[in-house]
Design a protein around this motif. Structure first.
Motif, PDB file in Angstrom:
ATOM      1  N   ASP A  71      94.881  40.171   4.143  1.00  0.00           N
ATOM      2  CA  ASP A  71      96.244  40.680   3.983  1.00  0.00           C
ATOM      3  C   ASP A  71      96.962  40.627   5.332  1.00  0.00           C
ATOM      4  N   TYR A  72      98.138  41.211   5.412  1.00  0.00           N
ATOM      5  CA  TYR A  72      98.913  41.132   6.646  1.00  0.00           C
ATOM      6  C   TYR A  72      98.117  41.660   7.846  1.00  0.00           C
ATOM      7  N   GLY A  73      97.487  42.827   7.667  1.00  0.00           N
ATOM      8  CA  GLY A  73      96.804  43.470   8.794  1.00  0.00           C
ATOM      9  C   GLY A  73      95.621  42.682   9.317  1.00  0.00           C
ATOM     10  N   THR A  74      94.766  42.187   8.411  1.00  0.00           N
ATOM     11  CA  THR A  74      93.596  41.442   8.884  1.00  0.00           C
ATOM     12  C   THR A  74      94.031  40.116   9.520  1.00  0.00           C
ATOM     13  N   LEU A  75      95.088  39.494   8.985  1.00  0.00           N
ATOM     14  CA  LEU A  75      95.548  38.237   9.587  1.00  0.00           C
ATOM     15  C   LEU A  75      96.239  38.480  10.924  1.00  0.00           C
ATOM     16  N   PHE A  76      96.896  39.633  11.089  1.00  0.00           N
ATOM     17  CA  PHE A  76      97.446  39.985  12.401  1.00  0.00           C
ATOM     18  C   PHE A  76      96.311  40.105  13.419  1.00  0.00           C
ATOM     19  N   LEU A  77      95.189  40.715  12.982  1.00  0.00           N
ATOM     20  CA  LEU A  77      94.011  40.835  13.855  1.00  0.00           C
ATOM     21  C   LEU A  77      93.482  39.451  14.236  1.00  0.00           C
ATOM     22  N   VAL A  78      93.383  38.553  13.274  1.00  0.00           N
ATOM     23  CA  VAL A  78      92.960  37.177  13.549  1.00  0.00           C
ATOM     24  C   VAL A  78      93.933  36.527  14.536  1.00  0.00           C
ATOM     25  N   GLY A  79      95.217  36.748  14.316  1.00  0.00           N
ATOM     26  CA  GLY A  79      96.233  36.184  15.203  1.00  0.00           C
ATOM     27  C   GLY A  79      96.098  36.700  16.628  1.00  0.00           C
ATOM     28  N   THR A  80      95.793  37.988  16.784  1.00  0.00           N
ATOM     29  CA  THR A  80      95.612  38.569  18.120  1.00  0.00           C
ATOM     30  C   THR A  80      94.508  37.841  18.877  1.00  0.00           C
ATOM     31  N   PHE A  81      93.418  37.571  18.156  1.00  0.00           N
ATOM     32  CA  PHE A  81      92.299  36.825  18.750  1.00  0.00           C
ATOM     33  C   PHE A  81      92.751  35.416  19.141  1.00  0.00           C
ATOM     34  N   ILE A  82      93.447  34.757  18.223  1.00  0.00           N
ATOM     35  CA  ILE A  82      93.898  33.375  18.478  1.00  0.00           C
ATOM     36  C   ILE A  82      94.862  33.333  19.668  1.00  0.00           C
ATOM     37  N   GLY A  83      95.785  34.280  19.729  1.00  0.00           N
ATOM     38  CA  GLY A  83      96.764  34.302  20.814  1.00  0.00           C
ATOM     39  C   GLY A  83      96.101  34.474  22.171  1.00  0.00           C
ATOM     40  N   ALA A  84      95.110  35.386  22.240  1.00  0.00           N
ATOM     41  CA  ALA A  84      94.397  35.590  23.503  1.00  0.00           C
ATOM     42  C   ALA A  84      93.613  34.340  23.880  1.00  0.00           C
ATOM     43  N   LEU A  85      93.026  33.683  22.867  1.00  0.00           N
ATOM     44  CA  LEU A  85      92.272  32.452  23.124  1.00  0.00           C
ATOM     45  C   LEU A  85      93.191  31.357  23.659  1.00  0.00           C
TER      46      LEU A  85
ATOM     47  N   PHE B  20     101.122  38.835  20.202  1.00  0.00           N
ATOM     48  CA  PHE B  20     100.564  40.080  20.747  1.00  0.00           C
ATOM     49  C   PHE B  20      99.349  39.772  21.629  1.00  0.00           C
ATOM     50  N   GLY B  21      98.430  38.942  21.126  1.00  0.00           N
ATOM     51  CA  GLY B  21      97.226  38.594  21.885  1.00  0.00           C
ATOM     52  C   GLY B  21      97.553  37.859  23.176  1.00  0.00           C
ATOM     53  N   TRP B  22      98.523  36.940  23.083  1.00  0.00           N
ATOM     54  CA  TRP B  22      98.964  36.198  24.271  1.00  0.00           C
ATOM     55  C   TRP B  22      99.508  37.173  25.311  1.00  0.00           C
TER      56      TRP B  22
END
Lengths: 174, 184
Positions: A71-85, B20-22
């Motif tokens: 759902d939105y929340g779990t995909l936001f969590l996935v996105g946070t990981f991807i963005g940091a990567l 956000f992660g970035w």
């Protein structure tokens, strides 16, 4: 000067303002404030389902309210990981780290010691966040920026508790 | 048009999460040393990021609510649970060196201890689910204030409180930058 996409030490004020503007966007566009720990507990429900069976999980009164799904929340969590990567790769700052230097100065180079404490700390942080209804993101920033009593209570108590813990861990010793 | 729901919102979730992660990585808050040194008053990066996010976010969201473009999403203040939970959280965050969001993001930058702590977070979430029935009846149910804000309980206008908060944040930032405490 290297391009900003390669610099890792952006001004904390710029980064804070960026997170603030991101909050404007998510409030308007998806009506879903930034948050992390509901999604982590959904993932935990998915993991528990693999261990003890989905039926036991759906009968749990907590996971019944927060089932594991994309759902939105779990995909936001996935996105946070991807963005940091992406950020780490773009700035060539991806580094394997097992024992950070501030920890090592105080507690030595033992990997096991660092990992055991990280595990316990993660478990406590998650348990506390779920009881409080959110973490630094969902409670501190998203509720805090709305001046919600729950957010500011969380921020003040969390910070005080963290200060005491850090003093106990890192206080000068003879 | 807004809010967007359905599959489009799921794609946006990844995009917003990635932003956000970035930002967390570029703000250096995926570094154990930076977070721990905030709690030792040797590095104020965490407070700078958080307070700026709260003030900038708060002013914008208040304006958007007044324009009718957004709604507030204030959650219930279950005070006993919030106080006990936040106290446990503070201990956990300093032992881990991360909060849940920065911990997950830090894994992506190569921090193996953040990964082990994230496994701990899964374990903690399971413990919470296992104990939820008891917590719900004995802790979450005590001292419930509802969806209250500081404006609601103080009687001061929301905008005035945000102005005071902005002034406090700027005073803190100026003090920190002038003190040289971070360069010791």
């Amino acid at each position: 000067m290297s391009p900003i996409s390669k610099q890792v030490n952006w001004s904390p004020y710029l980064v804070g303002a960026g997170i603030g503007v991101l909050s404007w966007v998510v409030f308007v566009v998806v009506a879903n404030p930034i948050g992390i720990t509901t999604a982590i507990s959904q993932v935990a429900g998915g993991v528990a389902g693999m261990a003890v069976g989905g039926e036991a999980v759906t009968q749990n009164p907590y996971w019944a309210k927060h089932p594991m799904k994309l759902d939105y929340g779990t995909l936001f969590l996935v996105g946070t990981f991807i963005g940091a990567l992406l950020s780490a790769l773009a700035s060539r700052s991806f580094r394997i780290e097992t024992v950070p230097s501030v920890w090592q100065e105080r507690f030595g180079p033992s990997v096991t010691r660092r990992m055991v404490v990280a595990f316990i700390g993660g478990a406590l942080a998650m348990y506390g966040a779920r009881m409080a209804g959110g973490c630094t993101s969902g409670n501190g920033i998203s509720q805090g920026l709305q001046l919600a009593v729950v957010g500011w209570t969380f921020l003040v108590v969390m910070f005080a508790s963290g200060l005491v813990t850090a003093w106990l861990l890192f206080r000068p010793r003879n | 048009m807004f809010p967007i729901t359905g599959n489009a919102a799921l794609i946006l979730a990844v995009v917003f999460g990635a932003a956000f992660g970035w930002l967390l990585h570029r703000g250096r808050v995926l570094d154990y040393n930076v977070i721990i040194n905030q709690f030792r008053f040797r590095d104020f990066t965490v407070l700078k990021v958080m307070f700026t996010a709260i003030v900038v976010g708060g002013i914008g969201v208040l304006a958007l609510v007044h324009l009718g473009a957004a709604k507030f999403h204030v959650r219930d203040a279950n005070m006993l649970a919030t106080i006990i939970g936040a106290a446990i959280f503070g201990v956990g965050m300093v032992l881990y060196g991360y909060c849940p969001g920065t911990g997950v993001a830090a894994i992506a930058t190569g921090k193996l201890h953040a990964l082990v702590g994230a496994v701990g977070m899964i374990f903690g979430a399971m413990l919470y689910a296992a104990s939820f029935a008891w917590v719900n009846s004995h802790i979450l149910s005590v001292w419930k204030l509802g969806k209250v804000t500081l404006a609601g309980i103080s009687g001061l206008p929301h905008a005035v409180l945000l102005g005071l908060l902005a002034a406090a944040a700027i005073a803190l930032f100026v003090t920190v930058e002038r003190s040289g405490v971070e360069r010791r």
